[in-house]
Design a protein around this motif. Structure first.
Motif, PDB file in Angstrom:
ATOM      1  N   LYS A 221      80.216  32.497  99.002  1.00  0.00           N
ATOM      2  CA  LYS A 221      80.704  34.136  97.238  1.00  0.00           C
ATOM      3  C   LYS A 221      82.064  33.939  98.354  1.00  0.00           C
ATOM      4  O   LYS A 221      82.435  35.040  97.176  1.00  0.00           O
ATOM      5  CB  LYS A 221      79.473  34.306  97.651  1.00  0.00           C
ATOM      6  CG  LYS A 221      78.113  33.677  96.442  1.00  0.00           C
ATOM      7  CD  LYS A 221      77.415  34.687  96.283  1.00  0.00           C
ATOM      8  CE  LYS A 221      76.639  34.169  95.199  1.00  0.00           C
ATOM      9  NZ  LYS A 221      75.608  35.192  94.636  1.00  0.00           N
ATOM     10  N   ASN A 222      81.815  33.621  99.528  1.00  0.00           N
ATOM     11  CA  ASN A 222      83.767  34.223 100.039  1.00  0.00           C
ATOM     12  C   ASN A 222      84.349  32.936  99.956  1.00  0.00           C
ATOM     13  O   ASN A 222      84.611  32.232  99.996  1.00  0.00           O
ATOM     14  CB  ASN A 222      83.233  34.109 101.221  1.00  0.00           C
ATOM     15  CG  ASN A 222      82.349  35.686 101.782  1.00  0.00           C
ATOM     16  OD1 ASN A 222      82.101  36.691 100.566  1.00  0.00           O
ATOM     17  ND2 ASN A 222      81.181  35.143 102.653  1.00  0.00           N
ATOM     18  N   ASP A 223      86.350  33.802  99.919  1.00  0.00           N
ATOM     19  CA  ASP A 223      86.747  32.972  99.743  1.00  0.00           C
ATOM     20  C   ASP A 223      88.159  33.161  99.755  1.00  0.00           C
ATOM     21  O   ASP A 223      87.913  34.743 100.131  1.00  0.00           O
ATOM     22  CB  ASP A 223      87.899  31.717  98.197  1.00  0.00           C
ATOM     23  CG  ASP A 223      87.399  33.003  97.196  1.00  0.00           C
ATOM     24  OD1 ASP A 223      88.590  33.438  96.918  1.00  0.00           O
ATOM     25  OD2 ASP A 223      86.928  32.767  96.462  1.00  0.00           O
ATOM     26  N   ILE A 224      88.835  32.794 101.104  1.00  0.00           N
ATOM     27  CA  ILE A 224      90.465  33.135 101.642  1.00  0.00           C
ATOM     28  C   ILE A 224      91.211  32.469 101.152  1.00  0.00           C
ATOM     29  O   ILE A 224      91.569  31.097 100.739  1.00  0.00           O
ATOM     30  CB  ILE A 224      89.724  33.325 102.752  1.00  0.00           C
ATOM     31  CG1 ILE A 224      89.118  34.135 104.027  1.00  0.00           C
ATOM     32  CG2 ILE A 224      91.361  33.894 103.910  1.00  0.00           C
ATOM     33  CD1 ILE A 224      88.994  34.314 105.222  1.00  0.00           C
TER      34      ILE A 224
ATOM     35  N   ASP B 228      94.594  36.748 100.660  1.00  0.00           N
ATOM     36  CA  ASP B 228      94.347  38.138  99.924  1.00  0.00           C
ATOM     37  C   ASP B 228      92.203  36.534  99.902  1.00  0.00           C
ATOM     38  O   ASP B 228      92.236  36.513 100.441  1.00  0.00           O
ATOM     39  CB  ASP B 228      94.013  38.218  98.867  1.00  0.00           C
ATOM     40  CG  ASP B 228      93.842  36.662  97.190  1.00  0.00           C
ATOM     41  OD1 ASP B 228      92.913  35.950  97.813  1.00  0.00           O
ATOM     42  OD2 ASP B 228      93.890  36.983  96.350  1.00  0.00           O
ATOM     43  N   TYR B 229      91.177  38.434 100.064  1.00  0.00           N
ATOM     44  CA  TYR B 229      90.346  37.853 100.635  1.00  0.00           C
ATOM     45  C   TYR B 229      88.899  38.223  99.337  1.00  0.00           C
ATOM     46  O   TYR B 229      89.670  39.038  98.822  1.00  0.00           O
ATOM     47  CB  TYR B 229      89.895  39.116 101.590  1.00  0.00           C
ATOM     48  CG  TYR B 229      88.347  38.648 101.488  1.00  0.00           C
ATOM     49  CD1 TYR B 229      86.955  37.445 101.763  1.00  0.00           C
ATOM     50  CD2 TYR B 229      87.052  39.337 101.227  1.00  0.00           C
ATOM     51  CE1 TYR B 229      86.181  37.050 102.200  1.00  0.00           C
ATOM     52  CE2 TYR B 229      85.856  39.789 101.525  1.00  0.00           C
ATOM     53  CZ  TYR B 229      85.157  38.731 101.640  1.00  0.00           C
ATOM     54  OH  TYR B 229      83.892  38.492 101.957  1.00  0.00           O
ATOM     55  N   ASN B 230      88.476  37.250  99.077  1.00  0.00           N
ATOM     56  CA  ASN B 230      87.645  37.747  97.614  1.00  0.00           C
ATOM     57  C   ASN B 230      86.013  37.426  97.577  1.00  0.00           C
ATOM     58  O   ASN B 230      85.899  36.506  98.448  1.00  0.00           O
ATOM     59  CB  ASN B 230      87.328  37.214  96.082  1.00  0.00           C
ATOM     60  CG  ASN B 230      89.545  37.574  96.105  1.00  0.00           C
ATOM     61  OD1 ASN B 230      89.503  38.178  95.247  1.00  0.00           O
ATOM     62  ND2 ASN B 230      89.674  36.667  95.905  1.00  0.00           N
ATOM     63  N   ARG B 231      85.149  38.492  97.407  1.00  0.00           N
ATOM     64  CA  ARG B 231      83.755  38.051  97.671  1.00  0.00           C
ATOM     65  C   ARG B 231      82.959  38.080  96.078  1.00  0.00           C
ATOM     66  O   ARG B 231      83.078  38.816  94.882  1.00  0.00           O
ATOM     67  CB  ARG B 231      83.106  38.828  98.173  1.00  0.00           C
ATOM     68  CG  ARG B 231      81.264  39.073  98.537  1.00  0.00           C
ATOM     69  CD  ARG B 231      80.988  39.144  99.636  1.00  0.00           C
ATOM     70  NE  ARG B 231      79.069  38.911  99.044  1.00  0.00           N
ATOM     71  CZ  ARG B 231      78.791  37.988  99.460  1.00  0.00           C
ATOM     72  NH1 ARG B 231      78.658  37.551 100.364  1.00  0.00           N
ATOM     73  NH2 ARG B 231      77.593  38.467  99.810  1.00  0.00           N
ATOM     74  N   ARG B 232      82.395  36.666  95.366  1.00  0.00           N
ATOM     75  CA  ARG B 232      81.955  36.928  94.263  1.00  0.00           C
ATOM     76  C   ARG B 232      80.254  37.449  94.174  1.00  0.00           C
ATOM     77  O   ARG B 232      79.557  37.376  94.562  1.00  0.00           O
ATOM     78  CB  ARG B 232      81.542  35.909  94.164  1.00  0.00           C
ATOM     79  CG  ARG B 232      81.468  34.817  92.249  1.00  0.00           C
ATOM     80  CD  ARG B 232      81.198  33.250  92.346  1.00  0.00           C
ATOM     81  NE  ARG B 232      82.438  32.953  92.658  1.00  0.00           N
ATOM     82  CZ  ARG B 232      82.956  32.318  91.390  1.00  0.00           C
ATOM     83  NH1 ARG B 232      82.066  31.723  90.044  1.00  0.00           N
ATOM     84  NH2 ARG B 232      84.139  31.762  91.533  1.00  0.00           N
ATOM     85  N   ILE B 233      80.773  38.781  93.092  1.00  0.00           N
ATOM     86  CA  ILE B 233      79.464  40.078  93.525  1.00  0.00           C
ATOM     87  C   ILE B 233      79.015  39.131  91.951  1.00  0.00           C
ATOM     88  O   ILE B 233      77.313  39.312  91.811  1.00  0.00           O
ATOM     89  CB  ILE B 233      80.470  41.096  92.607  1.00  0.00           C
ATOM     90  CG1 ILE B 233      80.848  41.383  94.332  1.00  0.00           C
ATOM     91  CG2 ILE B 233      78.562  41.661  92.682  1.00  0.00           C
ATOM     92  CD1 ILE B 233      82.485  42.394  93.559  1.00  0.00           C
TER      93      ILE B 233
ATOM     94  N   ALA C 185      84.937  40.780  94.297  1.00  0.00           N
ATOM     95  CA  ALA C 185      86.405  41.812  94.396  1.00  0.00           C
ATOM     96  C   ALA C 185      86.991  41.235  95.468  1.00  0.00           C
ATOM     97  O   ALA C 185      86.091  40.583  96.493  1.00  0.00           O
ATOM     98  CB  ALA C 185      85.179  43.183  94.535  1.00  0.00           C
ATOM     99  N   GLY C 186      88.403  42.420  96.487  1.00  0.00           N
ATOM    100  CA  GLY C 186      88.485  42.013  97.330  1.00  0.00           C
ATOM    101  C   GLY C 186      89.822  42.280  97.550  1.00  0.00           C
ATOM    102  O   GLY C 186      89.532  43.600  96.355  1.00  0.00           O
ATOM    103  N   ILE C 187      90.701  41.646  98.279  1.00  0.00           N
ATOM    104  CA  ILE C 187      91.762  42.891  98.831  1.00  0.00           C
ATOM    105  C   ILE C 187      92.570  42.030  99.091  1.00  0.00           C
ATOM    106  O   ILE C 187      92.303  40.805  99.496  1.00  0.00           O
ATOM    107  CB  ILE C 187      91.279  44.139 100.718  1.00  0.00           C
ATOM    108  CG1 ILE C 187      92.572  44.424 100.261  1.00  0.00           C
ATOM    109  CG2 ILE C 187      91.162  42.899 101.239  1.00  0.00           C
ATOM    110  CD1 ILE C 187      92.338  45.668 101.525  1.00  0.00           C
ATOM    111  N   GLN C 188      93.706  41.352  98.536  1.00  0.00           N
ATOM    112  CA  GLN C 188      94.937  41.318  99.262  1.00  0.00           C
ATOM    113  C   GLN C 188      96.491  42.281  99.385  1.00  0.00           C
ATOM    114  O   GLN C 188      96.670  43.519 100.316  1.00  0.00           O
ATOM    115  CB  GLN C 188      95.904  40.929  97.651  1.00  0.00           C
ATOM    116  CG  GLN C 188      96.630  42.023  97.263  1.00  0.00           C
ATOM    117  CD  GLN C 188      97.014  40.858  96.301  1.00  0.00           C
ATOM    118  OE1 GLN C 188      98.504  40.733  96.049  1.00  0.00           O
ATOM    119  NE2 GLN C 188      95.889  41.173  94.887  1.00  0.00           N
ATOM    120  N   ALA C 189      97.245  41.739 100.730  1.00  0.00           N
ATOM    121  CA  ALA C 189      98.496  42.058 101.824  1.00  0.00           C
ATOM    122  C   ALA C 189      99.239  41.207 101.100  1.00  0.00           C
ATOM    123  O   ALA C 189      99.037  39.912 101.178  1.00  0.00           O
ATOM    124  CB  ALA C 189      97.894  41.755 102.873  1.00  0.00           C
TER     125      ALA C 189
END
Length: 187
Positions: free
Chosen positions: A18-21, A66-71, A77-81
């Motif tokens: 469920k995680n992606d970079i 960016d990093y995302n986690r599928r809820i 939800a995630g964060i980006q730089a």
């Protein structure tokens, strides 16, 4: 072409997690699009504008990680730089002010929400919203040293495999206005 080669081997694989970079290269950082007026510097017609500065600017690509986690199946939800830069000259049409050179580096950190749209397995659609903080380093020509940053992706898509995949998206906001392309990895 590189994305197609990298994703070709993973077409038969199932999603690993469920995680992606994702790593993107974007075009047209927003500060550049709002400030580059070098082509009209001497061609303005109103009296007021001859006393205002104009800029000759160059800018390279913007990079986003960016990093995302599928809820849920439709929500992540995630964060980006983000990283981008500009350099150039500021000058006036009238007056004795010297031409000023500047270099500005822009970093943005944004929490984000990603909405997954039901789509075929090897062509996945999404949209995303992000809001956070922008940090301007160097001779700040555009914006304050710290400012509000936002990014809206009305349409983005992933294609290829379930583990390694290509990405393209249209981005609007004060971080990037334009298109981003890149590669993603799901685990």
């Amino acid at each position: 072409m590189a994305a197609a080669i990298l994703t070709a081997g993973s077409f038969g694989a199932k999603a690993q997690g469920k995680n992606d970079i994702n790593l993107y290269m974007g075009f047209m950082n927003s500060a550049y699009t709002t400030l580059d007026n070098s082509s009209s510097g001497y061609l303005r017609q109103d009296l007021y504008s001859i006393y205002e500065p104009y800029y000759t600017i160059s800018s390279g690509p913007s990079f986003t990680l960016d990093y995302n986690r599928r809820i849920l199946s439709w929500l992540g939800a995630g964060i980006q730089a983000n990283y981008s830069y500009m350099n150039g000259f500021k000058q006036y049409n009238i007056g004795n002010a010297p031409r000023q050179e500047f270099n500005q580096t822009m970093l943005a950190f944004l929490p984000q929400v990603k909405f997954f749209i039901p789509s075929p397995r090897h062509f996945r659609l999404y949209a995303k919203l992000a809001a956070g903080m922008n940090l301007n380093l160097g001779e700040t020509i555009v914006g304050e040293p710290f400012s509000f940053a936002w990014d809206i992706v009305p349409i983005g898509f992933e294609w290829g495999g379930q583990v390694v995949f290509g990405i393209a998206e249209v981005s609007l906001g004060n971080v990037i206005t334009g298109v981003r392309i890149g590669l993603g990895f799901r685990f």
